[in-house]
Design a protein around this motif. Sequence first.
Motif, PDB file in Angstrom:
ATOM      1  N   VAL A  71     -53.629  61.003  29.075  1.00 50.24           N
ATOM      2  CA  VAL A  71     -52.655  60.604  28.291  1.00 50.24           C
ATOM      3  C   VAL A  71     -51.607  60.178  28.756  1.00 50.24           C
ATOM      4  O   VAL A  71     -50.974  61.078  29.690  1.00 50.24           O
ATOM      5  CB  VAL A  71     -52.096  61.519  27.182  1.00 50.24           C
ATOM      6  N   ALA A  72     -51.209  58.792  29.656  1.00 53.82           N
ATOM      7  CA  ALA A  72     -49.739  58.552  30.312  1.00 53.82           C
ATOM      8  C   ALA A  72     -49.091  57.838  29.288  1.00 53.82           C
ATOM      9  O   ALA A  72     -49.435  56.850  28.618  1.00 53.82           O
ATOM     10  CB  ALA A  72     -51.069  58.509  31.419  1.00 53.82           C
ATOM     11  N   ASN A  73     -48.287  58.141  30.032  1.00 46.78           N
ATOM     12  CA  ASN A  73     -46.963  56.876  29.248  1.00 46.78           C
ATOM     13  C   ASN A  73     -46.049  56.627  30.111  1.00 46.78           C
ATOM     14  O   ASN A  73     -45.487  57.300  31.325  1.00 46.78           O
ATOM     15  CB  ASN A  73     -45.943  57.614  28.252  1.00 46.78           C
ATOM     16  N   LYS A  74     -45.204  55.213  30.092  1.00 45.32           N
ATOM     17  CA  LYS A  74     -45.015  54.114  31.339  1.00 45.32           C
ATOM     18  C   LYS A  74     -43.802  54.069  31.213  1.00 45.32           C
ATOM     19  O   LYS A  74     -43.832  53.310  29.442  1.00 45.32           O
ATOM     20  CB  LYS A  74     -45.446  53.447  31.669  1.00 45.32           C
ATOM     21  N   ILE A  75     -42.882  53.631  31.369  1.00 46.15           N
ATOM     22  CA  ILE A  75     -41.585  52.530  30.780  1.00 46.15           C
ATOM     23  C   ILE A  75     -41.210  52.267  31.512  1.00 46.15           C
ATOM     24  O   ILE A  75     -40.929  52.210  33.456  1.00 46.15           O
ATOM     25  CB  ILE A  75     -40.606  53.539  30.517  1.00 46.15           C
ATOM     26  N   SER A  76     -41.747  50.641  31.934  1.00 50.71           N
ATOM     27  CA  SER A  76     -41.125  49.287  32.787  1.00 50.71           C
ATOM     28  C   SER A  76     -39.631  48.574  32.274  1.00 50.71           C
ATOM     29  O   SER A  76     -39.396  48.775  31.379  1.00 50.71           O
ATOM     30  CB  SER A  76     -41.705  48.044  32.609  1.00 50.71           C
ATOM     31  N   VAL A  77     -38.516  49.536  33.220  1.00 52.94           N
ATOM     32  CA  VAL A  77     -37.348  48.664  32.804  1.00 52.94           C
ATOM     33  C   VAL A  77     -36.733  47.171  33.971  1.00 52.94           C
ATOM     34  O   VAL A  77     -37.296  47.322  34.854  1.00 52.94           O
ATOM     35  CB  VAL A  77     -36.052  49.606  33.245  1.00 52.94           C
ATOM     36  N   SER A  78     -36.295  46.304  33.137  1.00 53.72           N
ATOM     37  CA  SER A  78     -36.175  45.066  34.250  1.00 53.72           C
ATOM     38  C   SER A  78     -35.248  45.100  35.401  1.00 53.72           C
ATOM     39  O   SER A  78     -33.907  46.578  35.231  1.00 53.72           O
ATOM     40  CB  SER A  78     -34.929  43.937  33.196  1.00 53.72           C
ATOM     41  N   LYS A  79     -35.068  44.881  36.581  1.00 53.63           N
ATOM     42  CA  LYS A  79     -34.354  45.144  37.731  1.00 53.63           C
ATOM     43  C   LYS A  79     -33.263  44.933  37.252  1.00 53.63           C
ATOM     44  O   LYS A  79     -31.754  45.552  37.883  1.00 53.63           O
ATOM     45  CB  LYS A  79     -35.015  44.364  38.829  1.00 53.63           C
TER      46      LYS A  79
ATOM     47  N   PRO B 167     -43.270  36.681  34.912  1.00 54.91           N
ATOM     48  CA  PRO B 167     -43.862  37.274  33.555  1.00 54.91           C
ATOM     49  C   PRO B 167     -45.349  37.607  34.498  1.00 54.91           C
ATOM     50  O   PRO B 167     -46.137  38.482  33.999  1.00 54.91           O
ATOM     51  CB  PRO B 167     -44.278  36.079  32.540  1.00 54.91           C
ATOM     52  N   GLU B 168     -45.852  36.756  35.093  1.00 52.18           N
ATOM     53  CA  GLU B 168     -47.543  36.937  35.623  1.00 52.18           C
ATOM     54  C   GLU B 168     -47.292  37.668  36.572  1.00 52.18           C
ATOM     55  O   GLU B 168     -48.372  38.455  36.194  1.00 52.18           O
ATOM     56  CB  GLU B 168     -47.919  35.942  36.031  1.00 52.18           C
ATOM     57  N   GLU B 169     -46.585  38.088  37.795  1.00 50.13           N
ATOM     58  CA  GLU B 169     -46.175  39.017  38.218  1.00 50.13           C
ATOM     59  C   GLU B 169     -46.076  41.111  37.488  1.00 50.13           C
ATOM     60  O   GLU B 169     -46.373  41.572  37.960  1.00 50.13           O
ATOM     61  CB  GLU B 169     -45.633  38.879  39.433  1.00 50.13           C
ATOM     62  N   ALA B 170     -45.489  40.567  36.380  1.00 49.05           N
ATOM     63  CA  ALA B 170     -45.324  41.722  35.502  1.00 49.05           C
ATOM     64  C   ALA B 170     -46.630  42.114  34.995  1.00 49.05           C
ATOM     65  O   ALA B 170     -46.743  43.183  34.971  1.00 49.05           O
ATOM     66  CB  ALA B 170     -43.426  41.437  34.779  1.00 49.05           C
ATOM     67  N   ALA B 171     -47.292  41.364  33.967  1.00 47.34           N
ATOM     68  CA  ALA B 171     -47.856  41.553  33.581  1.00 47.34           C
ATOM     69  C   ALA B 171     -49.418  42.010  34.549  1.00 47.34           C
ATOM     70  O   ALA B 171     -50.107  43.260  34.072  1.00 47.34           O
ATOM     71  CB  ALA B 171     -48.595  40.880  32.637  1.00 47.34           C
ATOM     72  N   ALA B 172     -49.705  41.728  35.879  1.00 52.92           N
ATOM     73  CA  ALA B 172     -50.067  42.132  36.095  1.00 52.92           C
ATOM     74  C   ALA B 172     -49.902  43.365  37.283  1.00 52.92           C
ATOM     75  O   ALA B 172     -50.907  44.375  36.786  1.00 52.92           O
ATOM     76  CB  ALA B 172     -50.471  40.913  37.555  1.00 52.92           C
ATOM     77  N   ALA B 173     -49.151  43.584  37.715  1.00 51.51           N
ATOM     78  CA  ALA B 173     -48.916  45.129  37.351  1.00 51.51           C
ATOM     79  C   ALA B 173     -49.098  46.039  36.821  1.00 51.51           C
ATOM     80  O   ALA B 173     -49.223  47.520  36.621  1.00 51.51           O
ATOM     81  CB  ALA B 173     -47.130  44.927  37.533  1.00 51.51           C
ATOM     82  N   ILE B 174     -48.640  46.234  35.295  1.00 55.33           N
ATOM     83  CA  ILE B 174     -48.741  45.978  33.942  1.00 55.33           C
ATOM     84  C   ILE B 174     -50.319  46.842  33.655  1.00 55.33           C
ATOM     85  O   ILE B 174     -50.868  47.639  33.554  1.00 55.33           O
ATOM     86  CB  ILE B 174     -48.399  45.639  33.027  1.00 55.33           C
ATOM     87  N   ASN B 175     -50.817  45.307  34.011  1.00 48.38           N
ATOM     88  CA  ASN B 175     -52.840  45.628  34.058  1.00 48.38           C
ATOM     89  C   ASN B 175     -53.137  46.394  34.964  1.00 48.38           C
ATOM     90  O   ASN B 175     -53.782  47.168  34.963  1.00 48.38           O
ATOM     91  CB  ASN B 175     -52.849  44.162  33.573  1.00 48.38           C
ATOM     92  N   LYS B 176     -52.695  46.143  36.497  1.00 45.42           N
ATOM     93  CA  LYS B 176     -53.621  46.755  37.110  1.00 45.42           C
ATOM     94  C   LYS B 176     -53.269  49.207  36.314  1.00 45.42           C
ATOM     95  O   LYS B 176     -54.110  49.577  36.592  1.00 45.42           O
ATOM     96  CB  LYS B 176     -52.758  46.712  38.442  1.00 45.42           C
ATOM     97  N   TRP B 177     -52.017  49.315  35.818  1.00 43.47           N
ATOM     98  CA  TRP B 177     -51.668  50.554  36.112  1.00 43.47           C
ATOM     99  C   TRP B 177     -52.824  50.839  34.395  1.00 43.47           C
ATOM    100  O   TRP B 177     -53.052  51.969  34.103  1.00 43.47           O
ATOM    101  CB  TRP B 177     -50.215  50.474  35.452  1.00 43.47           C
ATOM    102  N   ALA B 178     -53.068  49.894  33.158  1.00 45.94           N
ATOM    103  CA  ALA B 178     -53.659  49.825  33.082  1.00 45.94           C
ATOM    104  C   ALA B 178     -54.989  50.423  32.923  1.00 45.94           C
ATOM    105  O   ALA B 178     -56.041  50.668  32.378  1.00 45.94           O
ATOM    106  CB  ALA B 178     -54.069  48.933  31.502  1.00 45.94           C
ATOM    107  N   ALA B 179     -55.151  49.507  33.523  1.00 45.49           N
ATOM    108  CA  ALA B 179     -56.886  49.688  34.841  1.00 45.49           C
ATOM    109  C   ALA B 179     -57.607  51.189  35.501  1.00 45.49           C
ATOM    110  O   ALA B 179     -58.083  51.627  34.805  1.00 45.49           O
ATOM    111  CB  ALA B 179     -57.549  48.362  35.156  1.00 45.49           C
ATOM    112  N   GLU B 180     -56.536  51.425  35.794  1.00 44.75           N
ATOM    113  CA  GLU B 180     -56.225  52.582  36.244  1.00 44.75           C
ATOM    114  C   GLU B 180     -56.638  53.368  36.048  1.00 44.75           C
ATOM    115  O   GLU B 180     -57.422  54.740  35.955  1.00 44.75           O
ATOM    116  CB  GLU B 180     -54.762  53.075  37.761  1.00 44.75           C
ATOM    117  N   LYS B 181     -55.637  53.784  35.054  1.00 45.19           N
ATOM    118  CA  LYS B 181     -55.746  54.790  33.294  1.00 45.19           C
ATOM    119  C   LYS B 181     -56.496  54.915  32.903  1.00 45.19           C
ATOM    120  O   LYS B 181     -57.575  56.150  32.266  1.00 45.19           O
ATOM    121  CB  LYS B 181     -54.127  54.729  32.821  1.00 45.19           C
ATOM    122  N   THR B 182     -57.683  53.614  32.528  1.00 47.99           N
ATOM    123  CA  THR B 182     -58.517  53.503  31.600  1.00 47.99           C
ATOM    124  C   THR B 182     -60.300  53.181  32.178  1.00 47.99           C
ATOM    125  O   THR B 182     -60.688  53.308  31.783  1.00 47.99           O
ATOM    126  CB  THR B 182     -58.387  52.202  30.608  1.00 47.99           C
TER     127      THR B 182
END
Length: 400
Positions: free
Chosen positions: A117-125, A152-167
């Motif tokens: 169970v993991a939570n993540k908060i991504s904040v704009s620079k 958005p493409e780079e931001a989505a890729a970073a978030i999706n990488k985290w999701a893939a690792e956690k699942t």
Amino acid sequence: MDKLLVVTVLSCVCVVMAEHYGFELPPDYQRTSLGDGIDVSTMKVLKATYEASADKNIVSSPLGLMTLLSLYNLGAGSGAKSEITSFLGGTDFQKTFDSYRELNARFSEMNPDYLTVANKISVSKQYTLNEMFAASARAYRSEFDSVDFTKPEEAAAAINKWAAEKTKGHITEPVSKDALTPDVVAALFNVIYFNGHWHVPFKAEETKDKDFHVSRDNVIKKPMMHLLQSLYYTESEQLGAKMLELPYKEKGFRMVVVLPNEVDGLPSVLEKAAEKGLLSDVFKLNPAGRDVDLDMPKFDIRTKIDFNDILPKVGVSKIFREDAPGIVKGVPVKLSKAFQEAFIKVNEEGATAGAFTGLIAVPASSNSRPPPPMKFTVDHPFLYAILYEDKILFAGTYSK
């Protein structure tokens, strides 16, 4: 222009396998106010999702959504705060926060091989989080990162990488670049990943194609797993259903199957469950007193849910209209998107032989015979839930 915030829930129940588990007494589960709140809210979300979905095979993790809402509530406006607190089953905001904080802490201590169970908060620079909100998010064991949402493409890729690792690679692209616009200032994410092993095994060689009644007039063939075992069982007159528990090897975890009495009874069961929850009947589960002859479909379901549509139906709408002043420092934000991707695969893989054995002494009699097995044939649309103790992690429906 409104500054926007995205809430995403990623939920995965991985391959459920059959494996040997040694003898031990069944756990003594206790009901809690948190479990009761999760129960009713989960059933409300499941009912609304079922009614809105063209595909009636559904899996969801309302608990993931509730976790993020309880976190969002820390910085929400007064109207949204009241709606969220009520939806989460509480009347006291601080007590609700404390309950979810303790639950996240407890989950964080479990073996990630079977529960993450993991939570993540991504904040704009360009922005920083409100200090009090950030401190509370850390109490939820949240991770933080800084993201350039103008790419958005780079931001989505970073978030999706985290999701893939956690699942463990089961949810790989839950966030599209189209979901992230340049005016997003923060995004909240939650992952729940569960990889369980049956307490007692289904044998793959006993899985056969059998009739499944999609409706009174439509019968199809589905691969049905088979098990002959002593299991916990109850009947609910209120729900109009019977209920069976399938425990997992992992202590405290179990699947509950809710089979309507009527072939077309699932909508009625969902309606009643959304009013009263499942727990009152779950806690009536007891040994069936004889072996249960179980036939149950193996299934593989993936569901994407738009919570922008579902949340107003369960009484949470102001988060989309009302500013949240306490999340991002110096900038009120407004929720723009809330969505979930969930996955479940239930089968009999693992093929490690095993059995649950108990010895029960009864008075000897030349005429004594064990009672015949009780049939439990899951051959029409049903509801299922995966619980940790009294807290529902996942819930869904299977209809075809």
